[in-house]
Design an enzyme around this catalytic site. Structure first.
Site, PDB file in Angstrom:
ATOM      1  N   THR A   1      -5.986   7.609   6.630  1.00  0.00           N
ATOM      2  CA  THR A   1      -5.913   6.622   5.685  1.00  0.00           C
ATOM      3  C   THR A   1      -7.479   6.317   5.167  1.00  0.00           C
ATOM      4  O   THR A   1      -8.206   6.868   5.882  1.00  0.00           O
ATOM      5  CB  THR A   1      -5.249   5.423   6.310  1.00  0.00           C
ATOM      6  OG1 THR A   1      -6.025   4.838   7.375  1.00  0.00           O
ATOM      7  CG2 THR A   1      -3.779   5.482   6.735  1.00  0.00           C
ATOM      8  N   GLY A   2      -7.371   5.686   4.173  1.00  0.00           N
ATOM      9  CA  GLY A   2      -8.812   5.479   3.693  1.00  0.00           C
ATOM     10  C   GLY A   2      -8.918   6.185   2.320  1.00  0.00           C
ATOM     11  O   GLY A   2      -8.217   6.789   1.862  1.00  0.00           O
TER      12      GLY A   2
ATOM     13  N   GLY B   1      -9.465   8.709  -0.063  1.00  0.00           N
ATOM     14  CA  GLY B   1      -8.997  10.022   0.004  1.00  0.00           C
ATOM     15  C   GLY B   1      -9.868  11.045  -0.650  1.00  0.00           C
ATOM     16  O   GLY B   1      -9.732  12.305  -0.158  1.00  0.00           O
TER      17      GLY B   1
ATOM     18  N   SER C   1       0.755  -1.115  -0.070  1.00  0.00           N
ATOM     19  CA  SER C   1      -0.095   0.083  -0.061  1.00  0.00           C
ATOM     20  C   SER C   1       0.778   1.303  -0.099  1.00  0.00           C
ATOM     21  O   SER C   1       0.279   2.374   0.003  1.00  0.00           O
ATOM     22  CB  SER C   1      -0.829  -0.128   1.152  1.00  0.00           C
ATOM     23  OG  SER C   1      -0.138   0.385   2.440  1.00  0.00           O
TER      24      SER C   1
ATOM     25  N   THR D   1       2.036   7.041   0.646  1.00  0.00           N
ATOM     26  CA  THR D   1       0.841   6.016   0.193  1.00  0.00           C
ATOM     27  C   THR D   1       1.362   5.983  -1.385  1.00  0.00           C
ATOM     28  O   THR D   1       1.884   6.507  -2.006  1.00  0.00           O
ATOM     29  CB  THR D   1      -0.456   6.643  -0.011  1.00  0.00           C
ATOM     30  OG1 THR D   1      -1.348   5.479  -0.070  1.00  0.00           O
ATOM     31  CG2 THR D   1      -0.605   7.837  -0.750  1.00  0.00           C
TER      32      THR D   1
ATOM     33  N   ARG E   1      -4.226  10.543 -10.913  1.00  0.00           N
ATOM     34  CA  ARG E   1      -4.941  10.507  -9.623  1.00  0.00           C
ATOM     35  C   ARG E   1      -4.181  11.117  -8.473  1.00  0.00           C
ATOM     36  O   ARG E   1      -3.240  10.123  -8.211  1.00  0.00           O
ATOM     37  CB  ARG E   1      -6.100   9.498  -9.434  1.00  0.00           C
ATOM     38  CG  ARG E   1      -7.114   9.611  -8.205  1.00  0.00           C
ATOM     39  CD  ARG E   1      -6.473   8.868  -7.250  1.00  0.00           C
ATOM     40  NE  ARG E   1      -7.077   8.903  -5.912  1.00  0.00           N
ATOM     41  CZ  ARG E   1      -6.991   8.555  -4.672  1.00  0.00           C
ATOM     42  NH1 ARG E   1      -5.778   8.202  -4.459  1.00  0.00           N
ATOM     43  NH2 ARG E   1      -7.984   8.383  -3.693  1.00  0.00           N
ATOM     44  N   VAL E   2      -4.641  12.124  -7.876  1.00  0.00           N
ATOM     45  CA  VAL E   2      -3.740  12.212  -6.607  1.00  0.00           C
ATOM     46  C   VAL E   2      -4.907  12.207  -5.341  1.00  0.00           C
ATOM     47  O   VAL E   2      -6.011  12.956  -5.266  1.00  0.00           O
ATOM     48  CB  VAL E   2      -3.287  13.451  -6.555  1.00  0.00           C
ATOM     49  CG1 VAL E   2      -2.682  13.895  -5.172  1.00  0.00           C
ATOM     50  CG2 VAL E   2      -1.916  13.714  -7.462  1.00  0.00           C
ATOM     51  N   GLY E   3      -4.671  11.408  -4.179  1.00  0.00           N
ATOM     52  CA  GLY E   3      -5.590  11.441  -3.233  1.00  0.00           C
ATOM     53  C   GLY E   3      -5.239  12.511  -2.109  1.00  0.00           C
ATOM     54  O   GLY E   3      -4.692  13.611  -2.408  1.00  0.00           O
ATOM     55  N   ASP E   4      -5.568  12.105  -1.024  1.00  0.00           N
ATOM     56  CA  ASP E   4      -5.424  13.139   0.171  1.00  0.00           C
ATOM     57  C   ASP E   4      -3.960  13.238   0.847  1.00  0.00           C
ATOM     58  O   ASP E   4      -3.558  14.175   1.408  1.00  0.00           O
ATOM     59  CB  ASP E   4      -6.353  12.767   1.453  1.00  0.00           C
ATOM     60  CG  ASP E   4      -6.162  11.465   1.909  1.00  0.00           C
ATOM     61  OD1 ASP E   4      -5.782  10.580   1.001  1.00  0.00           O
ATOM     62  OD2 ASP E   4      -6.707  11.305   3.040  1.00  0.00           O
TER      63      ASP E   4
ATOM     64  N   THR F   1      -1.691   3.233   2.437  1.00  0.00           N
ATOM     65  CA  THR F   1      -1.227   4.464   3.210  1.00  0.00           C
ATOM     66  C   THR F   1      -0.755   4.430   4.640  1.00  0.00           C
ATOM     67  O   THR F   1      -1.298   3.493   5.341  1.00  0.00           O
ATOM     68  CB  THR F   1      -2.479   5.845   3.465  1.00  0.00           C
ATOM     69  OG1 THR F   1      -3.019   6.113   2.222  1.00  0.00           O
ATOM     70  CG2 THR F   1      -1.621   7.006   3.975  1.00  0.00           C
TER      71      THR F   1
HETATM   72  N1  GLY Z   1      -5.681   7.874   1.576  1.00  0.00           N
HETATM   73  C1  GLY Z   1      -5.005   7.561   0.350  1.00  0.00           C
HETATM   74  C2  GLY Z   1      -5.639   7.778  -0.811  1.00  0.00           C
HETATM   75  O1  GLY Z   1      -6.814   7.809  -0.996  1.00  0.00           O
HETATM   76  O2  GLY Z   1      -4.942   7.899  -1.853  1.00  0.00           O
END
Ligand code: GLY
Length: 383
Positions: free
Chosen positions: A280-281, A283, A102, A247, A257-260, A229
């Site tokens: 985590t989780g 984003g 991950s 992550t 794609r970029v997450g949180d 993450t």
């Molecule tokens: N929390 C990690 C993501 O959504 O990329």
């Protein structure tokens, strides 16, 4: 009316008295700059019992060494290393461990089979931050995020620019960060969604989500690694707080794609005078609500880490209205977790849902522990 005024004044006075009493009891006001204070003033003890907290994988992977992430960070922090260096050394263990798919090396790749990594970090006392997103070819994005913090005037560098920056900073750039495990899982996913070549975009997204869920149900994919993450935050005896989140992001994501995780206020936020929060989780839920920032503001208002985290989970739930994201009870079907540490060293782990592996990692003088998260909804997530 008059009575009301007196009551409000009495409330204000008793608050002031409380602040004075706290100070007399050995509690010092945090170092807000005169004229720039963000009310209400946060009270912080002069010395704190050092603690490191992390997502559960912070106490699971050791990359063949003697220590998990929280143990490594705690050991370094308590022998005097800078707190940011310590928590980053902790997460490097997980980034480099091929068994955690991950994060970092061997993280689950995007829809094209390319591992793209996101990370950010914040330094409480220095009030500095740095992040990278959609970075390819470097096993430890957290260290590149730290280089952004230390070596540039910027807070976020993405894509090819992030890789060029990493190369210039002396990082080794690798052709491919997949391991046999991550490549095999990606191929399995690809086979499921693309049996006869590309479907139309809507069907392809639907097929991709379905394939991801099938792989979790069949035990091929760890549910916790769909979004993956690691977040890790520490406070030393001087009350210095730093944190990092890193992550490989959502598995099989649309490239780019970029997450949180690399976004300040979303996957990580901290104020050295107040506390830290990381996540985590899913984003997307966190980006929409900037939950880590919201949590730190809750701590600033005097909330306990558990209450500040719960408030953010409720905000996310209230803002989740699309049917495709709701379970049959009308709750968000995805999971989202928060890890919260305040300036007094108090901490909490929070999860949107109950079920398996709703825990977080902690290390104190007493050693490493994995503790249960407080949950908003008892039922398991269905993502
Ligand atoms: N929390 C990690 C993501 O959504 O990329």
């Amino acid at each position: 009316m008059f009575v009301g005024k007196i009551t409000r004044m009495a409330q204000r006075i008793s608050r002031r008295e409380f602040v004075k009493a706290g100070t007399a009891a050995g509690v010092a006001a945090a170092s807000a700059r005169p004229g720039f204070a963000q009310a209400p003033t946060v009270l912080a003890p002069k010395t704190v019992k050092p603690v490191v907290i992390a997502s559960a994988n912070g106490n699971k992977y050791k990359n063949g060494g003697p220590r998990s992430a929280v143990e490594e960070a705690f050991a370094r922090m308590t022998r005097g290393e800078d707190v940011l260096d310590a928590v980053i050394a902790g997460v490097n263990i997980v980034e480099l461990d091929p068994e955690d798919d991950s994060v970092g090396y061997g993280g689950l790749p995007n829809a094209d089979g390319v591992v793209q990594l996101d990370s950010c970090c914040m330094h409480g006392p220095k009030k500095r931050a740095g992040g990278v997103a959609a970075l390819e070819g470097v096993r430890t994005p957290s260290l590149v995020a730290k280089a952004v913090l230390e070596q540039t005037d910027h807070h976020l560098i993405v894509g090819q620019g992030a890789q060029d920056f990493a190369r210039a900073m002396g990082f080794k750039i690798e052709e491919d960060l997949n391991t046999e495990n991550s490549r095999r899982k990606w191929l399995d996913w690809k086979r499921r969604i693309d049996p006869k070549h590309y479907l139309d975009p809507a069907k392809r997204t639907e097929a991709g989500d379905r394939a991801r869920r099938e792989m979790v149900a069949e035990g091929l994919l760890d549910a916790e690694h769909v979004y993956g993450t690691i977040n890790c935050d520490g406070i030393n005896a001087k009350g210095e707080i730093c944190g990092v989140t890193t992550t490989s992001g959502l598995s099989w994501k649309i490239p780019g794609r970029v997450g949180d995780s690399p976004i300040l206020g979303a996957g990580l936020y901290l104020d050295g005078d107040v506390g830290a929060a990381g996540s985590t989780g899913r984003g997307e839920a966190n980006l929409f609500n900037l939950s880590s920032y919201l949590i730190v503001e809750g701590l600033r208002r005097g909330l306990h880490p558990k209450d500040a985290g719960m408030e953010a989970l409720k905000r996310v739930a209230a803002n989740t209205v699309e049917k495709r994201l709701l379970n049959d009870r009308g709750h968000p079907m995805f999971d989202l977790k928060f890890y919260v540490l305040d300036r007094q060293g108090r901490h909490a782990g929070l999860a949107m849902h109950g079920g398996k592996e709703k825990s977080y990692a902690v290390c104190t003088e007493a050693g490493p522990q994995t503790l249960a998260c407080d949950v908003l909804f008892e039922e398991a997530d269905t993502e």
